[in-house]
Scaffold this motif. Structure first.
Motif, mmCIF file in Angstrom:
data_model
loop_
_atom_site.group_PDB
_atom_site.id
_atom_site.type_symbol
_atom_site.label_atom_id
_atom_site.label_comp_id
_atom_site.label_asym_id
_atom_site.label_seq_id
_atom_site.Cartn_x
_atom_site.Cartn_y
_atom_site.Cartn_z
ATOM 1 N N VAL A 63 -3.440 6.973 -2.194
ATOM 2 C CA VAL A 63 -3.315 5.557 -2.012
ATOM 3 C C VAL A 63 -3.402 4.093 -2.629
ATOM 4 C CG1 VAL A 63 -3.913 4.219 0.035
ATOM 5 C CG2 VAL A 63 -3.850 6.301 0.451
ATOM 6 N N VAL A 64 -2.754 4.015 -3.367
ATOM 7 C CA VAL A 64 -2.443 2.638 -4.401
ATOM 8 C C VAL A 64 -2.102 1.274 -4.015
ATOM 9 C CG1 VAL A 64 -2.127 1.986 -6.954
ATOM 10 C CG2 VAL A 64 -2.582 4.831 -6.846
ATOM 11 N N LEU A 93 0.686 -1.082 0.107
ATOM 12 C CA LEU A 93 0.230 -0.336 0.017
ATOM 13 C C LEU A 93 1.540 1.111 -0.226
ATOM 14 C CD1 LEU A 93 -2.921 -0.161 0.403
ATOM 15 C CD2 LEU A 93 -2.765 0.174 3.349
ATOM 16 N N ILE A 94 0.454 1.815 -0.749
ATOM 17 C CA ILE A 94 1.864 2.798 -1.192
ATOM 18 C C ILE A 94 1.093 4.287 -1.292
ATOM 19 C CG2 ILE A 94 3.693 4.722 -2.670
ATOM 20 C CD1 ILE A 94 4.322 1.602 -3.600
ATOM 21 N N LEU A 95 1.396 5.674 -0.158
ATOM 22 C CA LEU A 95 1.316 7.278 -0.702
ATOM 23 C C LEU A 95 1.860 7.804 -0.739
ATOM 24 C CD1 LEU A 95 -1.089 8.841 0.711
ATOM 25 C CD2 LEU A 95 0.876 9.689 2.947
ATOM 26 N N GLY A 96 0.921 8.381 -2.409
ATOM 27 C CA GLY A 96 2.414 9.147 -3.324
ATOM 28 C C GLY A 96 1.311 10.376 -3.138
ATOM 29 N N ILE A 147 6.053 6.053 1.019
ATOM 30 C CA ILE A 147 5.850 7.254 0.742
ATOM 31 C C ILE A 147 6.155 7.275 -0.689
ATOM 32 C CG2 ILE A 147 5.210 9.532 1.555
ATOM 33 C CD1 ILE A 147 4.288 7.516 3.577
ATOM 34 N N ALA A 148 5.352 7.502 -1.507
ATOM 35 C CA ALA A 148 6.518 8.462 -2.851
ATOM 36 C C ALA A 148 6.141 9.590 -3.064
ATOM 37 C CB ALA A 148 5.772 6.872 -4.055
ATOM 38 N N VAL A 149 6.999 10.041 -3.647
ATOM 39 C CA VAL A 149 6.737 11.310 -4.460
ATOM 40 C C VAL A 149 7.251 11.635 -6.053
ATOM 41 C CG1 VAL A 149 9.472 12.266 -3.190
ATOM 42 C CG2 VAL A 149 6.665 13.903 -3.086
ATOM 43 N N ASN A 189 -1.997 13.376 -11.192
ATOM 44 C CA ASN A 189 -1.956 13.560 -10.023
ATOM 45 C C ASN A 189 -1.374 12.076 -9.835
ATOM 46 O OD1 ASN A 189 -2.716 10.003 -10.927
ATOM 47 N ND2 ASN A 189 -3.181 11.196 -12.774
ATOM 48 N N ALA A 190 -1.742 11.840 -8.083
ATOM 49 C CA ALA A 190 -0.496 11.140 -7.374
ATOM 50 C C ALA A 190 -0.918 9.852 -8.039
ATOM 51 C CB ALA A 190 -0.800 11.493 -6.282
ATOM 52 N N ALA A 191 -1.638 9.329 -7.936
ATOM 53 C CA ALA A 191 -1.220 7.702 -8.089
ATOM 54 C C ALA A 191 -0.896 7.188 -9.407
ATOM 55 C CB ALA A 191 -3.725 7.162 -8.608
ATOM 56 N N MET A 192 -0.984 8.343 -10.217
ATOM 57 C CA MET A 192 -0.087 7.606 -10.636
ATOM 58 C C MET A 192 1.691 7.102 -10.297
ATOM 59 S SD MET A 192 0.456 10.507 -13.329
ATOM 60 C CE MET A 192 1.429 12.002 -13.178
#
Ligand code: KG4
Ligand code: ZN
Length: 365
Positions: free
Chosen positions: A18-19, A3-6, A77-79, A335-338
């Motif tokens: 969150v993806v 589960l990653i938060l972008g 956590i991704a950014v 978007n942050a999902a990508m």
């Protein structure tokens, strides 16, 4: 099932998502700043950074709430740390570092352009490995900052075939919308206006479709942008040499009838999309000539939301037997999902970042 938060703050959208497992979107929150930049007809970097600061943590909270997920459940956590406006990127990257450090979770730095190429997988809900993305494939990123064509030989194996030598296609759309006084944000406004126009109506000039050198897979949109400017405003009277007086024009968009405005928007859209279509055809031909015809075409970036471009690539796909992967409209624009989705690939490869992850204005690809 990681589960990653972008987080995504590269330009004027403050986004968090969150993806799960790279392609299952549990939440996708985007706070647009359009209302702050509209009066300037473009993004003002300083205003964008300040707005990201104000909006980011509420947007993150919303993304966690929508996903019914607590911070403790996250695996990483991704950014997006490149490319983009440096002042804007810093806000997202600083927040991601703070979250990763305080939660003791891995940090992942994602190239925004690569993430656009992942967006279609969010829409299909199929991981690249599970979808019919067979190689070699063509990848096309069309956005406000990029017009780039890639050959993909594997998910991580990407070669640049061509890119714009001047304006990005989205930038040209945004400027064309200003010239035609079509509204803001320019790309979608011009697309809507063009749908009521006829590019071949009597008296509408044929706008140039740039092909560059024979065989070139690069793009150029500045000539088209200027041709539209002159079609709307007439030829300019030059300013003086000292640069104290800028060029003046005889007409403006206010002198056009609504139908003429729509026809000119359609003429611009026709030329811009034709330029992309012809380069795609050229690329398909070149790869076929090398004995490796492309099997798939994957699109991403804000301009992949364009109605005409979507129609033309779908037709092209059918004609050349290519599987066309188009993101849904909400996955085309930033978007942050990508970001979270592509980060899953990085996590699997063990490509985590350290807390000194930099922000970079340019893409690596
Ligand atoms: O990918 P994106 O959200 O941000 C960047 O990475 O640049 O792309 C934004 C660009 C803007 O130039 C916007 O005008 C354009 O995508 N755009 C469109 C459409 N929707 C967004 N251009 C043409 N037609 C559209 N429907
Ligand atoms: Zn983008």
């Amino acid at each position: 099932m990681p589960l990653i938060l972008g987080l995504e703050t590269s330009c004027d959208e403050t986004a968090a998502a969150v993806v799960r497992d790279g392609c299952e979107v549990l939440s996708n929150v985007v706070a647009s700043q359009h209302e702050l930049h509209e009066r300037y007809a473009g993004v003002v970097p300083e205003i964008a950074s300040r707005a990201h600061l104000e909006r980011l943590m509420p947007v993150v909270q919303q993304a966690l709430d929508d996903a019914a997920c607590g911070l403790a459940q996250l695996d990483a956590i991704a950014v997006g740390n490149r490319p983009g406006l440096v002042g804007s990127l810093i806000v997202g990257v600083a927040a991601a570092k703070a979250l990763a450090w305080s939660l003791d979770k891995p940090l992942l730095g994602v190239d925004h352009v690569r993430a656009h190429l992942h967006a279609a997988h969010l829409t299909s809900g199929l991981k690249p490995q599970a979808s019919n993305l067979t190689y070699p494939a063509l990848g096309l990123v069309v956005s406000g900052g990029h017009t780039s064509l890639y050959r993909l030989d594997a998910l991580a194996d990407l070669t640049v075939l061509g890119r714009t030598i001047d304006d990005a296609i989205g930038e040209a759309y945004d400027k064309a919308a200003v010239t035609l006084d079509a509204g803001y944000p320019g790309g979608p406004a011009l697309d809507t206006l063009a749908q009521t126009g006829n590019p071949h109506a009597e008296g509408v000039p044929t706008l140039p479709v740039s092909m560059l050198k024979p065989g070139s897979l690069d793009f150029s949109f500045s000539g088209l942008k200027t041709a539209l400017l002159y079609a709307v405003r007439g030829l300019p009277t030059p300013g003086n040499k000292a640069g104290k007086k800028s060029a003046t024009f005889q007409y403006s968009a206010a002198d056009l009838t609504p139908q003429r405005k729509a026809d000119l928007a359609a003429a611009f859209q026709h030329a811009a999309v034709t330029a992309v279509e012809r380069k795609l055809k050229r690329a398909i031909q070149q790869l076929a000539d090398q004995g490796q015809p492309p099997q798939a075409l994957i699109l991403g970036g804000g301009v992949s939301a364009n109605s005409e471009l979507r129609r033309r690539v779908s037709t092209l796909g059918k004609k050349h037997d290519l599987a066309v992967h188009l993101p849904a409209l909400e996955h085309c624009v930033d978007n942050a999902a990508m970001i979270a989705g592509y980060a899953h690939e990085l996590l699997q490869r063990g490509e985590t970042a350290d807390l000194d992850l930099p922000v970079v204005a340019t893409s690596r690809v």
